[in-house]
Design an enzyme around this catalytic site. Structure first.
Site, PDB file in Angstrom:
ATOM      1  N   ASP A  38      18.792  -9.070   7.091  1.00 48.13           N
ATOM      2  CA  ASP A  38      19.598  -8.178   6.243  1.00 48.13           C
ATOM      3  C   ASP A  38      20.746  -8.974   5.618  1.00 48.13           C
ATOM      4  O   ASP A  38      21.653  -9.436   6.317  1.00 48.13           O
ATOM      5  CB  ASP A  38      20.134  -7.022   7.092  1.00 48.13           C
ATOM      6  CG  ASP A  38      20.914  -6.009   6.266  1.00 48.13           C
ATOM      7  OD1 ASP A  38      21.178  -6.287   5.069  1.00 48.13           O
ATOM      8  OD2 ASP A  38      21.256  -4.947   6.810  1.00 48.13           O
ATOM      9  N   THR A  68      19.650  -5.715  -6.498  1.00 50.18           N
ATOM     10  CA  THR A  68      19.201  -5.692  -7.895  1.00 50.18           C
ATOM     11  C   THR A  68      19.507  -4.375  -8.619  1.00 50.18           C
ATOM     12  O   THR A  68      19.083  -4.202  -9.762  1.00 50.18           O
ATOM     13  CB  THR A  68      17.676  -5.952  -7.987  1.00 50.18           C
ATOM     14  OG1 THR A  68      17.008  -4.990  -7.169  1.00 50.18           O
ATOM     15  CG2 THR A  68      17.315  -7.352  -7.547  1.00 50.18           C
ATOM     16  N   TYR A 105      16.502 -17.311  -6.938  1.00 54.62           N
ATOM     17  CA  TYR A 105      16.287 -16.743  -8.267  1.00 54.62           C
ATOM     18  C   TYR A 105      17.570 -16.129  -8.796  1.00 54.62           C
ATOM     19  O   TYR A 105      18.334 -15.515  -8.050  1.00 54.62           O
ATOM     20  CB  TYR A 105      15.163 -15.696  -8.217  1.00 54.62           C
ATOM     21  CG  TYR A 105      13.910 -16.318  -7.659  1.00 54.62           C
ATOM     22  CD1 TYR A 105      13.021 -16.981  -8.490  1.00 54.62           C
ATOM     23  CD2 TYR A 105      13.688 -16.349  -6.279  1.00 54.62           C
ATOM     24  CE1 TYR A 105      11.901 -17.635  -7.970  1.00 54.62           C
ATOM     25  CE2 TYR A 105      12.580 -16.995  -5.751  1.00 54.62           C
ATOM     26  CZ  TYR A 105      11.695 -17.633  -6.597  1.00 54.62           C
ATOM     27  OH  TYR A 105      10.623 -18.289  -6.082  1.00 54.62           O
ATOM     28  N   ASP A 108      19.229 -13.730 -16.353  1.00 56.72           N
ATOM     29  CA  ASP A 108      19.824 -13.829 -17.691  1.00 56.72           C
ATOM     30  C   ASP A 108      21.156 -13.076 -17.762  1.00 56.72           C
ATOM     31  O   ASP A 108      21.957 -13.326 -18.658  1.00 56.72           O
ATOM     32  CB  ASP A 108      18.851 -13.240 -18.724  1.00 56.72           C
ATOM     33  CG  ASP A 108      18.348 -11.851 -18.333  1.00 56.72           C
ATOM     34  OD1 ASP A 108      17.778 -11.721 -17.235  1.00 56.72           O
ATOM     35  OD2 ASP A 108      18.534 -10.896 -19.101  1.00 56.72           O
ATOM     36  N   TYR A 131      26.797  -7.044 -11.136  1.00 57.48           N
ATOM     37  CA  TYR A 131      25.540  -7.693 -10.720  1.00 57.48           C
ATOM     38  C   TYR A 131      25.483  -9.128 -11.232  1.00 57.48           C
ATOM     39  O   TYR A 131      25.213 -10.070 -10.472  1.00 57.48           O
ATOM     40  CB  TYR A 131      24.347  -6.881 -11.244  1.00 57.48           C
ATOM     41  CG  TYR A 131      23.011  -7.582 -11.136  1.00 57.48           C
ATOM     42  CD1 TYR A 131      22.382  -7.733  -9.909  1.00 57.48           C
ATOM     43  CD2 TYR A 131      22.374  -8.096 -12.278  1.00 57.48           C
ATOM     44  CE1 TYR A 131      21.148  -8.376  -9.814  1.00 57.48           C
ATOM     45  CE2 TYR A 131      21.152  -8.735 -12.189  1.00 57.48           C
ATOM     46  CZ  TYR A 131      20.538  -8.872 -10.955  1.00 57.48           C
ATOM     47  OH  TYR A 131      19.333  -9.519 -10.868  1.00 57.48           O
ATOM     48  N   LYS A 135      25.464 -12.589  -8.988  1.00 59.82           N
ATOM     49  CA  LYS A 135      24.366 -13.571  -9.047  1.00 59.82           C
ATOM     50  C   LYS A 135      24.900 -14.954  -9.422  1.00 59.82           C
ATOM     51  O   LYS A 135      24.447 -15.964  -8.898  1.00 59.82           O
ATOM     52  CB  LYS A 135      23.301 -13.110 -10.052  1.00 59.82           C
ATOM     53  CG  LYS A 135      22.539 -11.846  -9.657  1.00 59.82           C
ATOM     54  CD  LYS A 135      21.705 -12.002  -8.381  1.00 59.82           C
ATOM     55  CE  LYS A 135      20.520 -12.929  -8.576  1.00 59.82           C
ATOM     56  NZ  LYS A 135      19.687 -13.006  -7.342  1.00 59.82           N
ATOM     57  N   TRP A 156      13.821  -9.903 -16.940  1.00 57.81           N
ATOM     58  CA  TRP A 156      12.941  -8.738 -17.081  1.00 57.81           C
ATOM     59  C   TRP A 156      11.692  -8.865 -16.184  1.00 57.81           C
ATOM     60  O   TRP A 156      10.553  -8.797 -16.663  1.00 57.81           O
ATOM     61  CB  TRP A 156      12.537  -8.567 -18.556  1.00 57.81           C
ATOM     62  CG  TRP A 156      13.672  -8.385 -19.516  1.00 57.81           C
ATOM     63  CD1 TRP A 156      15.004  -8.600 -19.292  1.00 57.81           C
ATOM     64  CD2 TRP A 156      13.577  -7.955 -20.890  1.00 57.81           C
ATOM     65  NE1 TRP A 156      15.734  -8.336 -20.424  1.00 57.81           N
ATOM     66  CE2 TRP A 156      14.899  -7.940 -21.415  1.00 57.81           C
ATOM     67  CE3 TRP A 156      12.517  -7.587 -21.714  1.00 57.81           C
ATOM     68  CZ2 TRP A 156      15.164  -7.566 -22.731  1.00 57.81           C
ATOM     69  CZ3 TRP A 156      12.777  -7.215 -23.030  1.00 57.81           C
ATOM     70  CH2 TRP A 156      14.091  -7.213 -23.524  1.00 57.81           C
TER      71      TRP A 156
HETATM   72  P1  NDP Z   1      13.453  -6.176  -6.219  1.00 64.29           P
HETATM   73  O1  NDP Z   1      14.570  -5.223  -6.349  1.00 64.29           O
HETATM   74  O2  NDP Z   1      12.062  -5.743  -6.505  1.00 64.29           O
HETATM   75  O3  NDP Z   1      13.442  -6.767  -4.737  1.00 64.29           O
HETATM   76  C1  NDP Z   1      14.607  -7.131  -4.098  1.00 64.29           C
HETATM   77  C2  NDP Z   1      14.309  -7.228  -2.614  1.00 64.29           C
HETATM   78  O4  NDP Z   1      15.551  -7.571  -1.993  1.00 64.29           O
HETATM   79  C3  NDP Z   1      13.805  -5.921  -2.015  1.00 64.29           C
HETATM   80  O5  NDP Z   1      12.698  -6.169  -1.198  1.00 64.29           O
HETATM   81  C4  NDP Z   1      14.987  -5.454  -1.176  1.00 64.29           C
HETATM   82  O6  NDP Z   1      14.621  -4.872   0.039  1.00 64.29           O
HETATM   83  C5  NDP Z   1      15.649  -6.768  -0.857  1.00 64.29           C
HETATM   84  N1  NDP Z   1      17.019  -6.522  -0.475  1.00 64.29           N
HETATM   85  C6  NDP Z   1      17.984  -5.812  -1.108  1.00 64.29           C
HETATM   86  N2  NDP Z   1      19.098  -5.764  -0.375  1.00 64.29           N
HETATM   87  C7  NDP Z   1      18.827  -6.468   0.757  1.00 64.29           C
HETATM   88  C8  NDP Z   1      19.558  -6.774   1.916  1.00 64.29           C
HETATM   89  N3  NDP Z   1      20.806  -6.333   2.099  1.00 64.29           N
HETATM   90  N4  NDP Z   1      18.972  -7.525   2.873  1.00 64.29           N
HETATM   91  C9  NDP Z   1      17.711  -7.955   2.730  1.00 64.29           C
HETATM   92  N5  NDP Z   1      16.954  -7.684   1.662  1.00 64.29           N
HETATM   93  C10 NDP Z   1      17.517  -6.948   0.684  1.00 64.29           C
HETATM   94  O7  NDP Z   1      13.853  -7.447  -7.069  1.00 64.29           O
HETATM   95  P2  NDP Z   1      12.920  -8.467  -7.867  1.00 64.29           P
HETATM   96  O8  NDP Z   1      11.780  -8.888  -7.009  1.00 64.29           O
HETATM   97  O9  NDP Z   1      12.655  -7.928  -9.205  1.00 64.29           O
HETATM   98  O10 NDP Z   1      13.940  -9.686  -8.050  1.00 64.29           O
HETATM   99  C11 NDP Z   1      13.706 -10.971  -7.531  1.00 64.29           C
HETATM  100  C12 NDP Z   1      14.783 -11.906  -7.982  1.00 64.29           C
HETATM  101  O11 NDP Z   1      14.790 -12.015  -9.392  1.00 64.29           O
HETATM  102  C13 NDP Z   1      16.208 -11.494  -7.607  1.00 64.29           C
HETATM  103  O12 NDP Z   1      16.957 -12.634  -7.284  1.00 64.29           O
HETATM  104  C14 NDP Z   1      16.750 -10.881  -8.884  1.00 64.29           C
HETATM  105  O13 NDP Z   1      18.164 -10.975  -8.936  1.00 64.29           O
HETATM  106  C15 NDP Z   1      16.073 -11.743  -9.910  1.00 64.29           C
HETATM  107  N6  NDP Z   1      15.909 -11.115 -11.223  1.00 64.29           N
HETATM  108  C16 NDP Z   1      15.318  -9.878 -11.314  1.00 64.29           C
HETATM  109  C17 NDP Z   1      15.155  -9.275 -12.548  1.00 64.29           C
HETATM  110  C18 NDP Z   1      14.500  -7.943 -12.680  1.00 64.29           C
HETATM  111  O14 NDP Z   1      14.294  -7.515 -13.820  1.00 64.29           O
HETATM  112  N7  NDP Z   1      14.115  -7.267 -11.589  1.00 64.29           N
HETATM  113  C19 NDP Z   1      15.604  -9.944 -13.780  1.00 64.29           C
HETATM  114  C20 NDP Z   1      16.164 -11.262 -13.567  1.00 64.29           C
HETATM  115  C21 NDP Z   1      16.297 -11.799 -12.323  1.00 64.29           C
HETATM  116  P3  NDP Z   1      13.952  -3.416   0.169  1.00 64.29           P
HETATM  117  O15 NDP Z   1      12.530  -3.607  -0.273  1.00 64.29           O
HETATM  118  O16 NDP Z   1      14.086  -3.095   1.607  1.00 64.29           O
HETATM  119  O17 NDP Z   1      14.743  -2.521  -0.728  1.00 64.29           O
END
Ligand code: NDP
Length: 304
Positions: A38, A68, A105, A108, A131, A135, A156
């Protein structure tokens, strides 16, 4: 090829779910979700990861976990910073101790979206939102904690697992005759499949690199081409209909609106274009046009 031991965090997210499979091409993957790691509790995280890395001893740590919820972050800045920066520092410190490389990761949204030129890695971030700030702080914390790190700034993100814009558009299009979608933000959808494949290629390229190798650092990594949320939504609708989906909204009933007409708590950058030359040249990557990634997701969603 080297047989890696990979510790993956955030295995239940869009990207993490993809990586849990893709990283198996490199060796043994230990995939952790929020329950086992966590990031909102950095000190507890340090202890549980120290325990895990003591017996597992990873050669690679991949962090797909992140806070996110872009709009919610505006009212929860402390949690966003803890998850996206303080805990990323902890990961970096542990990796530095055990000699592992870290793949992380970013977004933008570290940029303010001014101008029309694609952002380069040498451009100074100026995030508009909590956010984006969190990041950007995470990127810097990782660089400070761990020499052998790669940050892939992407945009995205879209995959088959979890929530994203593409799925939201399909849900709304099934419910409503027309949709209003922002047409003045320019960027590019990047599929989790592409990010997974590129992550594997980068780990392979850097597996023998020492801490002084100049290739560690930040890279912009997104699919080829550019679009707007509006044109992207139209493309998704047309693609879904071509695959047999029954929708109320049609591509031509997706109406363009401006960002100002759709106010949200967190400001978004208007220009999210990322210049990916550095990643392409350093690692010899092929980055296909964004439509290819979206087509792959539509194929998977409508294959039944
Ligand atoms: P998601 O929101 O789909 O997944 C994020 C994951 O992080 C989830 O599994 C969530 O857990 C987990 N999470 C959140 N809070 C915690 C916590 N406190 N402890 C442990 N785990 C946690 O994100 P993406 O897969 O889309 O994003 C991947 C990466 O890409 C990130 O670094 C994001 O910043 C970056 N990014 C994403 C974009 C987008 O459009 N989504 C755009 C640009 C960059 P749970 O499943 O339990 O909620």
């Amino acid at each position: 090829m080297q047989h890696h031991k990979i510790l993956l965090l955030g295995a239940n997210g869009q990207l993490g779910h993809e990586l849990a499979t893709a990283l198996q091409a490199l060796g043994e993957v230990k995939a952790l979700t929020r329950t086992e790691a966590d990031l909102s509790q950095p000190e507890a995280l340090r202890q549980s990861l120290a325990h895990i890395t003591h017996s597992f001893v990873p050669t690679v740590m991949v962090n797909a976990a992140a806070y996110t919820a872009v709009d919610k972050a505006e009212s929860e800045p402390q949690v966003a910073h803890t998850v996206n920066a303080a805990s990323v520092a902890v990961l970096g410190e542990l990796a530095q101790t055990c000699g592992a490389m870290v793949l992380h990761y970013s977004t933008d949204y570290v940029f303010d979206g001014s101008g029309t030129q694609p952002w380069q890695e040498t451009d100074t971030p100026h995030p508009l939102s909590v956010y984006g700030q969190s990041k950007w702080a995470g990127e810097q914390a990782l660089a400070q904690a761990c020499a052998k790190h790669v940050v892939l700034r992407t945009s995205w993100v879209v995959g088959t697992h979890g929530g994203n814009f593409l799925k939201t558009m399909l849900r709304l299009a099934a419910e409503r005759d027309s949709l209003r979608v922002v047409a003045d933000q320019v960027g590019v959808p990047t599929s989790t499949a592409l990010l997974g494949q590129v992550t594997v290629e980068i780990v392979q390229a850097l597996q023998s690199a020492d801490a002084r190798d100049p290739r560690w650092g930040v890279y912009h990594l997104a699919a080829g081409g550019e679009t707007t949320w509006h044109a992207y939504a139209q493309y998704v609708m047309a693609g879904a209909q071509a695959r047999g989906a029954v929708l109320k909204a049609m591509p031509e009933t997706v109406l363009p609106i401006t960002t100002a007409e759709y106010p949200l708590p967190a400001p978004r950058p208007l220009n999210s274009r990322l210049n990916t030359h550095k990643a392409q040249q350093t690692f010899g990557l092929e980055l296909p046009q964004w439509q290819r990634g979206v087509d792959g997701i539509l194929d998977a969603l409508f294959s039944k």
